[in-house]
Design a protein around this motif. Sequence first.
Motif, short mmCIF file in Angstrom:
data_model
loop_
_atom_site.label_atom_id
_atom_site.label_comp_id
_atom_site.label_asym_id
_atom_site.label_seq_id
_atom_site.Cartn_x
_atom_site.Cartn_y
_atom_site.Cartn_z
N GLN A 120 -15.49 16.49 -8.69
CA GLN A 120 -16.62 15.51 -8.95
C GLN A 120 -15.76 14.38 -9.85
N LEU A 121 -14.72 14.64 -10.77
CA LEU A 121 -14.41 13.52 -11.47
C LEU A 121 -13.34 12.89 -10.44
N MET A 122 -12.91 13.56 -9.39
CA MET A 122 -12.05 12.59 -8.46
C MET A 122 -12.99 11.73 -7.76
N LEU A 123 -13.97 12.20 -7.42
CA LEU A 123 -14.94 11.45 -6.64
C LEU A 123 -15.41 10.30 -7.37
N LEU A 124 -15.52 10.40 -8.83
CA LEU A 124 -16.26 9.28 -9.58
C LEU A 124 -14.99 8.36 -9.62
N HIS A 125 -13.82 8.77 -9.79
CA HIS A 125 -12.57 7.65 -9.90
C HIS A 125 -12.54 6.99 -8.32
N VAL A 126 -12.42 7.59 -7.30
CA VAL A 126 -12.27 7.02 -6.12
C VAL A 126 -13.62 6.05 -6.04
N ALA A 127 -14.89 6.34 -6.31
CA ALA A 127 -16.04 5.38 -5.88
C ALA A 127 -16.07 4.39 -6.86
N THR A 128 -15.58 4.55 -8.17
CA THR A 128 -15.15 3.37 -8.97
C THR A 128 -14.35 2.30 -8.17
N VAL A 129 -13.28 2.82 -7.82
CA VAL A 129 -12.42 1.62 -7.28
C VAL A 129 -12.81 1.05 -6.09
N VAL A 130 -13.69 2.06 -5.16
CA VAL A 130 -14.19 1.15 -3.89
C VAL A 130 -15.31 0.44 -4.26
N VAL A 131 -16.13 0.73 -5.34
CA VAL A 131 -17.28 -0.32 -5.83
C VAL A 131 -16.60 -1.59 -6.43
N GLY A 132 -15.63 -1.48 -6.86
CA GLY A 132 -14.82 -2.56 -7.68
C GLY A 132 -14.19 -3.43 -6.64
N LEU A 133 -13.78 -2.89 -5.50
CA LEU A 133 -13.35 -3.76 -4.47
C LEU A 133 -14.17 -4.25 -3.69
N LEU A 134 -15.56 -3.60 -3.36
CA LEU A 134 -16.47 -4.32 -2.77
C LEU A 134 -17.22 -5.52 -3.34
N GLY A 135 -17.18 -5.29 -4.67
CA GLY A 135 -17.97 -6.28 -5.49
C GLY A 135 -16.82 -7.70 -5.44
N LEU A 136 -15.38 -7.22 -5.33
CA LEU A 136 -14.63 -8.32 -5.33
C LEU A 136 -14.71 -9.08 -4.23
N THR A 137 -14.90 -8.30 -3.01
CA THR A 137 -14.96 -9.03 -1.84
C THR A 137 -16.53 -9.85 -1.63
N ALA A 138 -17.57 -9.27 -2.20
CA ALA A 138 -18.73 -10.04 -2.44
C ALA A 138 -18.51 -11.45 -3.17
N GLY A 139 -17.67 -11.35 -4.21
CA GLY A 139 -17.30 -12.68 -4.95
C GLY A 139 -16.69 -13.60 -4.18
#
Length: 530
Positions: A398-417
Amino acid sequence: MNNLPLFDLGVIVAYLVAMVLVGVYFSRKNKNADQFTRASGLIPGWATGLSIYATFLSSNTFLGVPGKAYGGNWNSFVFSLSMPLAAYAASRFFIPFYRRTGEISAYTHFEHRFGPWARTYAVVCFLLTQLARMGSIFLGIALSLQALTGFSMQTIMLVVGVCIILYTVMGGMEAVIWTEVVQAVVKTFGALLILYLIVQAMPGGVSTIVDIGAQNDKFSLGSLSADFTQSTFWVVLLYGFFINLNNFGMDQNYIQRYHTTASAKEASKSLWLCVWLYVPASLLFFIIGSCLFAYYQVHPEFIDAIRQKVALDRLPATASAAEVSRLAATLQPADYGDKVMPHFMVTNVPTGLMGLIISAILSAAMSTISSGMNASATVFTEDIYKRYISPSPSSRKQLMLLHVATVVVGLLGLTAGLAMIGVKSILDTWWTLSGIFASGMLGLFLLGLISRRTNSHEALLATAIGVLVILWMTFSGQIPDEYGYLRNPLHSNMIIVISTLTIFLVGVVLTKRKGHTAPHSQQDTVLSND
């Protein structure tokens, strides 16, 4: 950073390194999901309040608000005036409800009330809202730092994005909150410093600023007429109330903060601290915008350079000098309002202070993006992975999922920008997108909150009708002129108001027509007794 002295560059690098080191420090404490998502409920209420304040005080406020005040007046400040009304509802009903359920996700109760579809719909709306928010903030930070550093907006977004991802992934919610405490102080001090520098550079000081502002109607809060086709006082007040009700009652960014304190009372105090700090802080940024307008009225020779820069950004690289000049001549203050504060900083801020002000702008972006990344990762893990893939993952997984999801969301937000580069107004873009994505979620929430007899089928139909209203109000402006009567006549800020009320009222009408009672858990209503 080719336009900055080494001292200012050192200040900025030191700030970025310090934020990453905070993540490294708290990474030692993040051994499970509870620590990553709610900091084990051990954060003092005042720190959580400063964290919520820092999330509100994003680069959209830092750059978008002065830009709006420069190009218009103080009409958008009415948004802030609506916050106490929404905060009262949240402290009275929402915080006790979320603390009582104990669910870290804001959207679990949707399934209890209306079924899996409602939870999924709310999650999708939230994630889209977060991407729009992060994208607009990445854009804001890039717009300002491009003028100050000479680097491309893409490069700036990548560097800032990597730093945010690093400390958010490593430190979890505790790092997010404590970095936001620091960022709240830095960005507020930075704003006060900018205001001081503008007043000092202004011939005649405050009296000249007030005179020019009064002559150009810069201090108006908008028309008090009952006209909902324009951005009147009442349109912005309604928009602000509904958006802030969604923020305090439905947005995972804020709901998750309610769980980081030791009690519901502390959580309520933290929310009110945010409100009493943000209202005067937002007024400060409107004052900055009006001061900038007065400054450039006294120094009109700088306006041509700003217009030329905006025209170059909007036209293809192959455009001729004549084409650039023609477009620049047509631009109005509202078209380049977001550019005036970066220009003032380049031309007026002395060496030694530039690094501090850039750090304040960075902190304005980083606080909101980091909290959005953590909240989105939590929603993905709780509402998507654990709901549809594996309901009981191990603590380590679960902790690993949180880490991976954080990175993915950050990259998607960057793409939106990156996709938003070239928009006319950061604040208008964010307000429009948030109104679209948040409308259905808030309407469904209020339907379940108030109408206890509404069942899943009625709520689904009401939501479907509400989504159609959202789509019509958003895109009907593209209808050909011969069918112009089918266009939405209301201002875009009314989207969240009309669509929220549509979902709620349609659901209530359908419920009364069928006249049956839906099962409703006492735990799952905000209006139940404590």
